[in-house]
Design a protein around this motif. Structure first.
Motif, PDB file in Angstrom:
ATOM      1  N   ILE A 135       0.840  -1.204   0.000  1.00 47.77           N
ATOM      2  CA  ILE A 135       0.000   0.000   0.000  1.00 47.77           C
ATOM      3  C   ILE A 135       0.873   1.251   0.000  1.00 47.77           C
ATOM      4  O   ILE A 135       0.561   2.246  -0.672  1.00 47.77           O
ATOM      5  CB  ILE A 135      -0.953  -0.009   1.207  1.00 47.77           C
ATOM      6  CG1 ILE A 135      -1.975  -1.140   1.058  1.00 47.77           C
ATOM      7  CG2 ILE A 135      -1.658   1.335   1.356  1.00 47.77           C
ATOM      8  CD1 ILE A 135      -2.912  -1.297   2.232  1.00 47.77           C
ATOM      9  N   GLY A 136       1.980   1.205   0.728  1.00 47.01           N
ATOM     10  CA  GLY A 136       2.881   2.343   0.762  1.00 47.01           C
ATOM     11  C   GLY A 136       3.421   2.712  -0.608  1.00 47.01           C
ATOM     12  O   GLY A 136       3.641   3.890  -0.909  1.00 47.01           O
ATOM     13  N   ALA A 137       3.633   1.706  -1.455  1.00 51.51           N
ATOM     14  CA  ALA A 137       4.101   1.977  -2.816  1.00 51.51           C
ATOM     15  C   ALA A 137       3.085   2.794  -3.595  1.00 51.51           C
ATOM     16  O   ALA A 137       3.440   3.658  -4.407  1.00 51.51           O
ATOM     17  CB  ALA A 137       4.398   0.666  -3.538  1.00 51.51           C
ATOM     18  N   TRP A 138       1.805   2.532  -3.368  1.00 50.51           N
ATOM     19  CA  TRP A 138       0.735   3.288  -4.014  1.00 50.51           C
ATOM     20  C   TRP A 138       0.582   4.676  -3.398  1.00 50.51           C
ATOM     21  O   TRP A 138       0.304   5.664  -4.095  1.00 50.51           O
ATOM     22  CB  TRP A 138      -0.589   2.534  -3.897  1.00 50.51           C
ATOM     23  CG  TRP A 138      -0.757   1.432  -4.890  1.00 50.51           C
ATOM     24  CD1 TRP A 138      -0.490   0.105  -4.707  1.00 50.51           C
ATOM     25  CD2 TRP A 138      -1.242   1.560  -6.233  1.00 50.51           C
ATOM     26  NE1 TRP A 138      -0.775  -0.606  -5.839  1.00 50.51           N
ATOM     27  CE2 TRP A 138      -1.238   0.259  -6.798  1.00 50.51           C
ATOM     28  CE3 TRP A 138      -1.664   2.635  -7.012  1.00 50.51           C
ATOM     29  CZ2 TRP A 138      -1.652   0.018  -8.108  1.00 50.51           C
ATOM     30  CZ3 TRP A 138      -2.076   2.395  -8.320  1.00 50.51           C
ATOM     31  CH2 TRP A 138      -2.063   1.102  -8.858  1.00 50.51           C
ATOM     32  N   ALA A 139       0.750   4.781  -2.099  1.00 51.99           N
ATOM     33  CA  ALA A 139       0.418   6.014  -1.387  1.00 51.99           C
ATOM     34  C   ALA A 139       1.428   7.132  -1.602  1.00 51.99           C
ATOM     35  O   ALA A 139       1.074   8.310  -1.503  1.00 51.99           O
ATOM     36  CB  ALA A 139       0.293   5.727   0.106  1.00 51.99           C
ATOM     37  N   SER A 140       2.672   6.790  -1.910  1.00 56.75           N
ATOM     38  CA  SER A 140       3.718   7.813  -2.007  1.00 56.75           C
ATOM     39  C   SER A 140       4.088   8.100  -3.451  1.00 56.75           C
ATOM     40  O   SER A 140       4.537   7.214  -4.177  1.00 56.75           O
ATOM     41  CB  SER A 140       4.971   7.359  -1.251  1.00 56.75           C
ATOM     42  OG  SER A 140       6.027   8.261  -1.458  1.00 56.75           O
ATOM     43  N   ASN A 141       3.910   9.345  -3.849  1.00 53.41           N
ATOM     44  CA  ASN A 141       4.423   9.828  -5.130  1.00 53.41           C
ATOM     45  C   ASN A 141       5.854  10.285  -4.868  1.00 53.41           C
ATOM     46  O   ASN A 141       6.137  11.477  -4.765  1.00 53.41           O
ATOM     47  CB  ASN A 141       3.547  10.966  -5.661  1.00 53.41           C
ATOM     48  CG  ASN A 141       3.922  11.373  -7.068  1.00 53.41           C
ATOM     49  OD1 ASN A 141       4.725  10.715  -7.718  1.00 53.41           O
ATOM     50  ND2 ASN A 141       3.372  12.468  -7.529  1.00 53.41           N
ATOM     51  N   GLN A 142       6.739   9.331  -4.775  1.00 55.23           N
ATOM     52  CA  GLN A 142       8.071   9.525  -4.203  1.00 55.23           C
ATOM     53  C   GLN A 142       8.838  10.688  -4.823  1.00 55.23           C
ATOM     54  O   GLN A 142       8.848  10.856  -6.040  1.00 55.23           O
ATOM     55  CB  GLN A 142       8.884   8.234  -4.358  1.00 55.23           C
ATOM     56  CG  GLN A 142      10.128   8.172  -3.512  1.00 55.23           C
ATOM     57  CD  GLN A 142      10.814   6.829  -3.634  1.00 55.23           C
ATOM     58  OE1 GLN A 142      11.831   6.712  -4.306  1.00 55.23           O
ATOM     59  NE2 GLN A 142      10.264   5.815  -2.990  1.00 55.23           N
ATOM     60  N   SER A 143       9.457  11.472  -3.970  1.00 48.52           N
ATOM     61  CA  SER A 143      10.328  12.601  -4.299  1.00 48.52           C
ATOM     62  C   SER A 143       9.592  13.889  -4.631  1.00 48.52           C
ATOM     63  O   SER A 143      10.221  14.944  -4.773  1.00 48.52           O
ATOM     64  CB  SER A 143      11.292  12.272  -5.457  1.00 48.52           C
ATOM     65  OG  SER A 143      12.099  11.164  -5.154  1.00 48.52           O
ATOM     66  N   THR A 144       8.259  13.846  -4.775  1.00 45.80           N
ATOM     67  CA  THR A 144       7.524  15.067  -5.071  1.00 45.80           C
ATOM     68  C   THR A 144       7.139  15.773  -3.773  1.00 45.80           C
ATOM     69  O   THR A 144       7.010  15.154  -2.720  1.00 45.80           O
ATOM     70  CB  THR A 144       6.257  14.776  -5.891  1.00 45.80           C
ATOM     71  OG1 THR A 144       5.386  13.925  -5.138  1.00 45.80           O
ATOM     72  CG2 THR A 144       6.609  14.107  -7.204  1.00 45.80           C
ATOM     73  N   GLU A 145       6.927  17.071  -3.860  1.00 42.73           N
ATOM     74  CA  GLU A 145       6.597  17.871  -2.682  1.00 42.73           C
ATOM     75  C   GLU A 145       5.187  17.568  -2.187  1.00 42.73           C
ATOM     76  O   GLU A 145       4.275  17.301  -2.969  1.00 42.73           O
ATOM     77  CB  GLU A 145       6.704  19.359  -3.025  1.00 42.73           C
ATOM     78  CG  GLU A 145       6.490  20.285  -1.843  1.00 42.73           C
ATOM     79  CD  GLU A 145       6.668  21.743  -2.202  1.00 42.73           C
ATOM     80  OE1 GLU A 145       6.455  22.594  -1.312  1.00 42.73           O
ATOM     81  OE2 GLU A 145       7.032  22.030  -3.361  1.00 42.73           O
ATOM     82  N   ILE A 146       5.018  17.602  -0.868  1.00 42.64           N
ATOM     83  CA  ILE A 146       3.706  17.424  -0.255  1.00 42.64           C
ATOM     84  C   ILE A 146       3.579  18.444   0.885  1.00 42.64           C
ATOM     85  O   ILE A 146       4.576  18.812   1.511  1.00 42.64           O
ATOM     86  CB  ILE A 146       3.519  15.978   0.256  1.00 42.64           C
ATOM     87  CG1 ILE A 146       2.056  15.691   0.585  1.00 42.64           C
ATOM     88  CG2 ILE A 146       4.428  15.687   1.442  1.00 42.64           C
ATOM     89  CD1 ILE A 146       1.756  14.218   0.779  1.00 42.64           C
TER      90      ILE A 146
END
Length: 214
Positions: A135-146
């Motif tokens: 689920i974590g792989a889906w939840a994080s748009n890795q490296s983009t600002e939040i």
């Protein structure tokens, strides 16, 4: 901030890397050292390796990833293809890998070329991961600002609800990388900073090694 760190030093005296003990194949030496690191109670994650890529801004960038398998001579790790590291690899697929095991006074530097692995192999690994990691792989748009941690938690809750009671599919943007080594440098700490450095380079006839001055 200023700090004087000149007195931080230690003497390396635990082992030696001599020609009489060096195998012809660097993978054999890598495996021997890795098995010792894995068994050491002083090392939490022997498979933690620093991955250095050339960033889109022209600067090299290092981060820790986890080695998950050695397959057909390739070192495999997994990540988000859209992350900063994924974009860097897409543009420049030559990387450096670094293992550092200070309790053994050893490090290994590997230069490698990188390619994506098959979706079938990625899927097999993805299914073996804990559900939370999937689920974590889906939840994080890795490296983009939040904007906040709370926003990240909302994304996590969204996918927990979306995949509740069903098998979690493999994201299209997530997968494995295969790092094909072109050189291995083995470093063993020695007294008086006269460390052992053995460099393996792949040639047309196979692997050859030479000793480098410390």
């Amino acid at each position: 901030m200023q700090r004087d760190l000149q007195d931080l030093r230690k003497s390396y005296e635990k082992d030696a890397l001599l020609e009489k003990n060096i195998p012809q194949n660097p993978y054999d030496l890598f495996d021997s050292w890795f098995q010792e690191a894995k068994k050491s109670i002083e090392i939490d994650e022997a498979n933690a390796m620093s991955l250095c890529t050339l960033g889109t801004d022209g600067f090299p960038k290092s981060r820790i990833v986890l080695l998950k398998e050695i397959h057909d001579g390739n070192l495999l790790f997994y990540s988000n293809y859209s992350s900063a590291k994924g974009i860097s690899i897409e543009l420049h697929n030559q990387v450096s890998l670094h293992f550092f095991w200070p309790s053994l006074e050893r490090q290994i530097i590997i230069k490698a070329t990188v390619s994506k692995i098959s979706r079938e192999k990625t899927l097999s690994y993805f299914k073996s991961r804990p559900r939370g990691s999937q689920i974590g792989a889906w939840a994080s748009n890795q490296s983009t600002e939040i904007v906040s941690r709370e926003e990240l938690e909302k994304q996590l809750n969204h996918y927990q609800d979306k995949f509740k009671g069903v098998e979690i599919p493999l994201p299209d943007f997530w997968g494995g990388y295969a790092c094909k080594p072109v050189s291995f440098e083995f470093w063993q700490g020695r007294p008086n900073r006269l460390h052992d450095r053995i460099l393996f380079v792949e040639e047309s006839t196979g692997w050859a090694y030479k000793r480098l001055q410390p």
